[in-house]
Design a protein around this motif. Structure first.
Motif, PDB file in Angstrom:
ATOM      1  N   MET A  35       0.822  -1.206   0.000  1.00  0.00           N
ATOM      2  CA  MET A  35       0.000   0.000   0.000  1.00  0.00           C
ATOM      3  C   MET A  35       0.861   1.263   0.000  1.00  0.00           C
ATOM      4  N   LEU A  36       1.964   1.228   0.730  1.00  0.00           N
ATOM      5  CA  LEU A  36       2.816   2.411   0.872  1.00  0.00           C
ATOM      6  C   LEU A  36       3.790   2.583  -0.286  1.00  0.00           C
ATOM      7  N   THR A  37       4.026   1.518  -1.030  1.00  0.00           N
ATOM      8  CA  THR A  37       4.995   1.592  -2.129  1.00  0.00           C
ATOM      9  C   THR A  37       4.393   1.254  -3.484  1.00  0.00           C
ATOM     10  N   LEU A  38       3.061   1.049  -3.520  1.00  0.00           N
ATOM     11  CA  LEU A  38       2.385   0.649  -4.760  1.00  0.00           C
ATOM     12  C   LEU A  38       3.028  -0.596  -5.362  1.00  0.00           C
ATOM     13  N   GLY A  39       3.103  -1.598  -4.532  1.00  0.00           N
ATOM     14  CA  GLY A  39       3.634  -2.869  -5.009  1.00  0.00           C
ATOM     15  C   GLY A  39       5.120  -2.846  -5.281  1.00  0.00           C
ATOM     16  N   GLY A  40       5.860  -2.116  -4.430  1.00  0.00           N
ATOM     17  CA  GLY A  40       7.304  -2.046  -4.646  1.00  0.00           C
ATOM     18  C   GLY A  40       7.654  -1.404  -5.971  1.00  0.00           C
ATOM     19  N   GLY A  41       6.919  -0.314  -6.298  1.00  0.00           N
ATOM     20  CA  GLY A  41       7.160   0.350  -7.572  1.00  0.00           C
ATOM     21  C   GLY A  41       6.709  -0.471  -8.766  1.00  0.00           C
ATOM     22  N   GLY A  42       5.872  -1.482  -8.526  1.00  0.00           N
ATOM     23  CA  GLY A  42       5.413  -2.347  -9.605  1.00  0.00           C
ATOM     24  C   GLY A  42       6.303  -3.550  -9.820  1.00  0.00           C
ATOM     25  N   LEU A  43       7.571  -3.440  -9.498  1.00  0.00           N
ATOM     26  CA  LEU A  43       8.501  -4.559  -9.719  1.00  0.00           C
ATOM     27  C   LEU A  43       8.240  -5.697  -8.746  1.00  0.00           C
ATOM     28  N   GLY A  44       8.038  -5.354  -7.461  1.00  0.00           N
ATOM     29  CA  GLY A  44       7.752  -6.395  -6.484  1.00  0.00           C
ATOM     30  C   GLY A  44       6.455  -7.114  -6.780  1.00  0.00           C
ATOM     31  N   TRP A  45       5.474  -6.364  -7.234  1.00  0.00           N
ATOM     32  CA  TRP A  45       4.181  -6.957  -7.578  1.00  0.00           C
ATOM     33  C   TRP A  45       4.335  -7.958  -8.722  1.00  0.00           C
ATOM     34  N   LEU A  46       5.066  -7.603  -9.773  1.00  0.00           N
ATOM     35  CA  LEU A  46       5.277  -8.520 -10.894  1.00  0.00           C
ATOM     36  C   LEU A  46       6.086  -9.741 -10.474  1.00  0.00           C
ATOM     37  N   TRP A  47       7.098  -9.525  -9.660  1.00  0.00           N
ATOM     38  CA  TRP A  47       7.953 -10.633  -9.229  1.00  0.00           C
ATOM     39  C   TRP A  47       7.176 -11.657  -8.404  1.00  0.00           C
ATOM     40  N   GLU A  48       6.126 -11.210  -7.711  1.00  0.00           N
ATOM     41  CA  GLU A  48       5.355 -12.117  -6.862  1.00  0.00           C
ATOM     42  C   GLU A  48       4.538 -13.133  -7.645  1.00  0.00           C
ATOM     43  N   PHE A  49       4.369 -12.937  -8.924  1.00  0.00           N
ATOM     44  CA  PHE A  49       3.548 -13.857  -9.718  1.00  0.00           C
ATOM     45  C   PHE A  49       3.987 -15.303  -9.504  1.00  0.00           C
ATOM     46  N   TRP A  50       5.288 -15.528  -9.396  1.00  0.00           N
ATOM     47  CA  TRP A  50       5.800 -16.892  -9.278  1.00  0.00           C
ATOM     48  C   TRP A  50       5.754 -17.397  -7.835  1.00  0.00           C
ATOM     49  N   ASN A  51       5.568 -16.510  -6.859  1.00  0.00           N
ATOM     50  CA  ASN A  51       5.588 -16.903  -5.449  1.00  0.00           C
ATOM     51  C   ASN A  51       4.208 -17.053  -4.832  1.00  0.00           C
ATOM     52  N   LEU A  52       3.161 -16.734  -5.591  1.00  0.00           N
ATOM     53  CA  LEU A  52       1.825 -16.821  -5.009  1.00  0.00           C
ATOM     54  C   LEU A  52       1.452 -18.226  -4.530  1.00  0.00           C
ATOM     55  N   PRO A  53       1.785 -19.308  -5.268  1.00  0.00           N
ATOM     56  CA  PRO A  53       1.468 -20.645  -4.733  1.00  0.00           C
ATOM     57  C   PRO A  53       2.115 -20.907  -3.379  1.00  0.00           C
ATOM     58  N   ASN A  54       3.341 -20.442  -3.202  1.00  0.00           N
ATOM     59  CA  ASN A  54       4.020 -20.625  -1.919  1.00  0.00           C
ATOM     60  C   ASN A  54       3.339 -19.813  -0.824  1.00  0.00           C
ATOM     61  N   PHE A  55       2.903 -18.585  -1.139  1.00  0.00           N
ATOM     62  CA  PHE A  55       2.199 -17.765  -0.150  1.00  0.00           C
ATOM     63  C   PHE A  55       0.893 -18.437   0.277  1.00  0.00           C
ATOM     64  N   VAL A  56       0.152 -18.998  -0.685  1.00  0.00           N
ATOM     65  CA  VAL A  56      -1.115 -19.673  -0.374  1.00  0.00           C
ATOM     66  C   VAL A  56      -0.867 -20.896   0.496  1.00  0.00           C
ATOM     67  N   ALA A  57       0.178 -21.653   0.174  1.00  0.00           N
ATOM     68  CA  ALA A  57       0.489 -22.844   0.967  1.00  0.00           C
ATOM     69  C   ALA A  57       0.843 -22.465   2.404  1.00  0.00           C
ATOM     70  N   GLN A  58       1.605 -21.403   2.583  1.00  0.00           N
ATOM     71  CA  GLN A  58       1.954 -20.955   3.933  1.00  0.00           C
ATOM     72  C   GLN A  58       0.716 -20.544   4.712  1.00  0.00           C
ATOM     73  N   ALA A  59      -0.204 -19.818   4.048  1.00  0.00           N
ATOM     74  CA  ALA A  59      -1.424 -19.373   4.723  1.00  0.00           C
ATOM     75  C   ALA A  59      -2.290 -20.549   5.131  1.00  0.00           C
ATOM     76  N   ASN A  60      -2.399 -21.549   4.276  1.00  0.00           N
ATOM     77  CA  ASN A  60      -3.222 -22.720   4.596  1.00  0.00           C
ATOM     78  C   ASN A  60      -2.587 -23.574   5.689  1.00  0.00           C
ATOM     79  N   ARG A  61      -1.275 -23.679   5.693  1.00  0.00           N
ATOM     80  CA  ARG A  61      -0.612 -24.417   6.778  1.00  0.00           C
ATOM     81  C   ARG A  61      -0.867 -23.740   8.121  1.00  0.00           C
ATOM     82  N   ALA A  62      -0.803 -22.405   8.120  1.00  0.00           N
ATOM     83  CA  ALA A  62      -1.028 -21.680   9.372  1.00  0.00           C
ATOM     84  C   ALA A  62      -2.452 -21.832   9.863  1.00  0.00           C
ATOM     85  N   GLN A  63      -3.414 -21.959   8.927  1.00  0.00           N
ATOM     86  CA  GLN A  63      -4.809 -22.145   9.314  1.00  0.00           C
ATOM     87  C   GLN A  63      -5.127 -23.576   9.715  1.00  0.00           C
TER      88      GLN A  63
END
Length: 341
Positions: A35-63
């Motif tokens: 929110m404060l950096t607009l997705g890391g200037g857009g670069l961080g947001w694009l780079w996350e495309f490949w890490n979203l499955p890992n983020f979802v897996a971490q969230a589900n493990r925690a739940q």
């Protein structure tokens, strides 16, 4: 409820730069950073495309399990350390623009802003760090470079090293309602953007002056490190590069580039004015030789040293700091103007 990968990708595509997908996954620190950096200037947001499955897996493990505090120390992450440095510098620059006119800013406001930026990155995901030690490192470093915008760099470096040294896994906590999380994120967002918006809208001239002075100091400092200097210039020109990739060589593109050229000229003109003021402080004419600068500096330091002016110590201290700042500015390597393009 388990988090869905498809929903995460949709939120990433629709509101990724605003951190909607991280809010959905319960990664509030990451959402606030975006929110404060607009997705890391857009670069961080694009780079996350490949890490979203890992983020979802971490969230589900925690739940899916009553997670207790994990043992051990998280592995050292160069990407996280680099992110802490960049965000710490970013928070410091915003604080310079918003609060630099406050008393004791370089002792309190600047290290606090930089330290909070470092801690924000340190708390992303399942990791966190020690709050007191990280802020303590920032506050202990700030007096060494008192009164200089370049202090942001060593403060961010010291805080980032300390945060990495004290990194640990987050303890398990009870889940909070969405309204509570949004309320906390909203307060943090307003605390960051409110002073900046006020300075920009109601104190525009001073804000431009702070921005140009800070960037001018950074560009001058990076003249010692040509590779880092070119990297910094590339970052400043990143919006132009992105626009060029999107629209190509068009008239709008050319006008946009001209605006950036004007911005650089503004920074350099401010530096020229600062150079003239430095000559005046040392009692020299424009174009004085290095020998004349050294000689005038030595003479004025003897005259205005606080130990030699006990009867007017405050005035002597002010003149002494001005003389030192002018001498450092005039003796640092001068970067050719043409190298900015």
């Amino acid at each position: 409820m388990a988090k869905g990968l498809l929903v995460t990708y949709v939120l990433w595509a629709v509101g990724g730069p605003a951190g909607l997908h991280h809010l959905y996954l319960g990664r509030d620190s990451h959402a606030l950073l975006w929110m404060l950096t607009l997705g890391g200037g857009g670069l961080g947001w694009l780079w996350e495309f490949w890490n979203l499955p890992n983020f979802v897996a971490q969230a589900n493990r925690a739940q899916g399990q009553k997670q207790s505090s994990r043992e051990g120390i998280p592995p050292l992450s160069p990407i996280r350390f680099f992110g802490q440095m960049i965000v710490g510098i970013y928070f410091g620059l915003v604080a310079l623009i918003s609060f630099s006119s406050m008393a004791n800013f370089y002792i309190v406001g600047l290290p606090l802003a930089v330290g909070l930026g470092v801690l924000l990155v340190a708390t992303i995901g399942n990791q966190t760090s020690d709050f007191k030690n990280t802020l303590g490192a920032a506050f202990l470093t700030s007096p060494i470079f008192y009164g200089r915008p370049i202090a942001i760099l060593p403060i961010s470096l010291a805080a980032s090293i300390t945060a990495q040294k004290h990194r640990r896994y987050k303890p398990s906590v009870e889940s909070e309602t969405l309204s509570v999380r949004l309320y906390r994120l909203g307060l943090a967002y307003l605390a960051f953007t409110g002073p900046l918006a006020y300075s920009t809208l109601w104190n525009t001239a001073a804000t431009l002056s702070y921005v140009s002075e800070t960037l001018g100091s950074f560009l001058s400092w990076f003249s010692f490190f040509p590779l880092l200097g070119r990297l910094m210039e590339s970052v400043l020109l990143l919006p132009y590069q992105i626009w060029w990739l999107l629209v190509g060589d068009s008239g709008i593109n050319n006008r946009y580039f001209q605006e950036w050229e004007k911005f650089y000229e503004f920074v350099h003109s401010f530096q020229d004015e600062k150079r003239q003021l430095a000559y005046q402080v040392l009692g020299l004419s424009d174009g004085a030789t290095n020998e004349e600068i050294h000689r005038s500096y030595r003479e004025l330091v003897k005259v205005w040293h606080p130990d030699h002016n006990q009867h007017q110590r405050e005035e002597a201290q002010r003149h002494f700091l001005e003389i030192q700042a002018a001498y450092e500015f005039l003796t640092q390597p001068k970067k050719p103007r043409g190298s900015q393009r």
